[in-house]
Design an enzyme around this catalytic site. Structure first.
Site, short mmCIF file in Angstrom:
data_model
loop_
_atom_site.label_atom_id
_atom_site.label_comp_id
_atom_site.label_asym_id
_atom_site.label_seq_id
_atom_site.Cartn_x
_atom_site.Cartn_y
_atom_site.Cartn_z
N TYR A 206 -4.37 -24.25 42.15
CA TYR A 206 -3.73 -22.67 41.68
C TYR A 206 -3.33 -22.44 42.91
O TYR A 206 -3.48 -21.64 43.68
CB TYR A 206 -5.16 -21.90 40.79
N PHE A 207 -2.07 -21.32 42.68
CA PHE A 207 -0.94 -20.85 44.23
C PHE A 207 -1.67 -19.36 43.43
O PHE A 207 -0.85 -18.87 42.95
CB PHE A 207 0.50 -21.36 44.05
N ALA A 208 -2.24 -18.72 44.44
CA ALA A 208 -2.06 -17.60 44.33
C ALA A 208 -1.57 -16.52 45.26
O ALA A 208 -1.18 -16.87 46.68
CB ALA A 208 -3.75 -17.09 43.98
N TYR A 209 -0.35 -15.11 45.04
CA TYR A 209 -0.13 -14.61 46.02
C TYR A 209 -0.87 -12.92 45.09
O TYR A 209 -0.09 -12.34 46.82
CB TYR A 209 1.40 -14.60 45.10
N GLU B 248 -4.42 -13.76 33.48
CA GLU B 248 -2.84 -13.56 33.38
C GLU B 248 -1.74 -12.93 32.02
O GLU B 248 -1.15 -12.70 32.00
CB GLU B 248 -1.80 -14.90 34.06
#
Length: 207
Positions: free
Chosen positions: A30-33, A105
């Protein structure tokens, strides 16, 4: 012969450095920003998350859109833009927590959409990650980072979450400086970030 051997060694190194890293059985990347850069935030709903590395997403910029009553301002999103890039954290998570991540989300309500992106760490390794993009009704124009217009500015507490998480994730200083330049909307949440995160029911309040 020696030149050929050296060439082969360099080639093997390049292939290894650019290898796609797999998360393992029952796991996903998972790419979190945004707020999920911060471990205390992501672990409220996703306790299996383990920070793997920081990584660069090419062809996108960080931006903000919508309005979250939970946070008191606009929320983070990714916006395609040629010739630019942004940074975030790669988390390894159990696949049985995809649903909880989607709920956070607002995927079923159409708040965010799921994307799968390839991100690259400092060693050149690639991770195919699940991430999310806000379903903005209009194009996000008028400026980014330090020039984000008033209508798209996040709250101070949301910005603090991102900045804490960016430092935890050891994102590049130049990128953290860009995050630090983002103006807030000045909204007073009436509590500190730690007080907010210690109230899961409030954090999970539906917008």
């Amino acid at each position: 012969m020696l030149k050929r051997l050296l060439f082969c060694c360099v080639l093997v190194f390049q292939i290894a450095a650019s290898a796609k890293i797999m998360p393992g059985r029952g796991k996903f990347w998972y790419f979190a920003y945004g707020s999920n850069l911060l471990d205390k935030r992501i672990h409220i709903n996703n306790p299996s998350a383990v920070r793997q590395t920081n990584a660069k997403l090419q062809g996108y910029r960080l931006d903000f859109a919508g309005f979250s009553r939970r946070w008191g301002g606009a929320v983070a999103t990714i916006e395609p833009e040629e010739g630019t890039h942004m940074w975030g954290a790669v988390w390894k998570m159990d696949t049985d927590q995809i649903d909880s991540l989607d709920r956070q989300e607002g995927v079923k309500d159409g708040v965010y959409q799921v994307l799968h992106v390839n991100v690259t760490d400092a060693a050149g390794s690639t991770y195919n990650c699940r991430t999310y993009r806000y379903n903005a009704k209009e194009p996000l124009t008028g400026g980014t980072y330090s020039k984000i217009p008033q209508a798209r500015r996040p709250s101070p507490i949301y910005l603090e979450t991102i900045l804490r998480g960016a430092n935890q994730s050891s994102l590049p200083k130049s990128y953290i400086d860009k995050l630090s330049s983002i103006p807030s909307n000045g909204h007073d949440s009436g509590m500190t970030l730690d007080q907010f995160l210690n109230r899961p029911a409030l954090v999970n309040k539906k917008d």
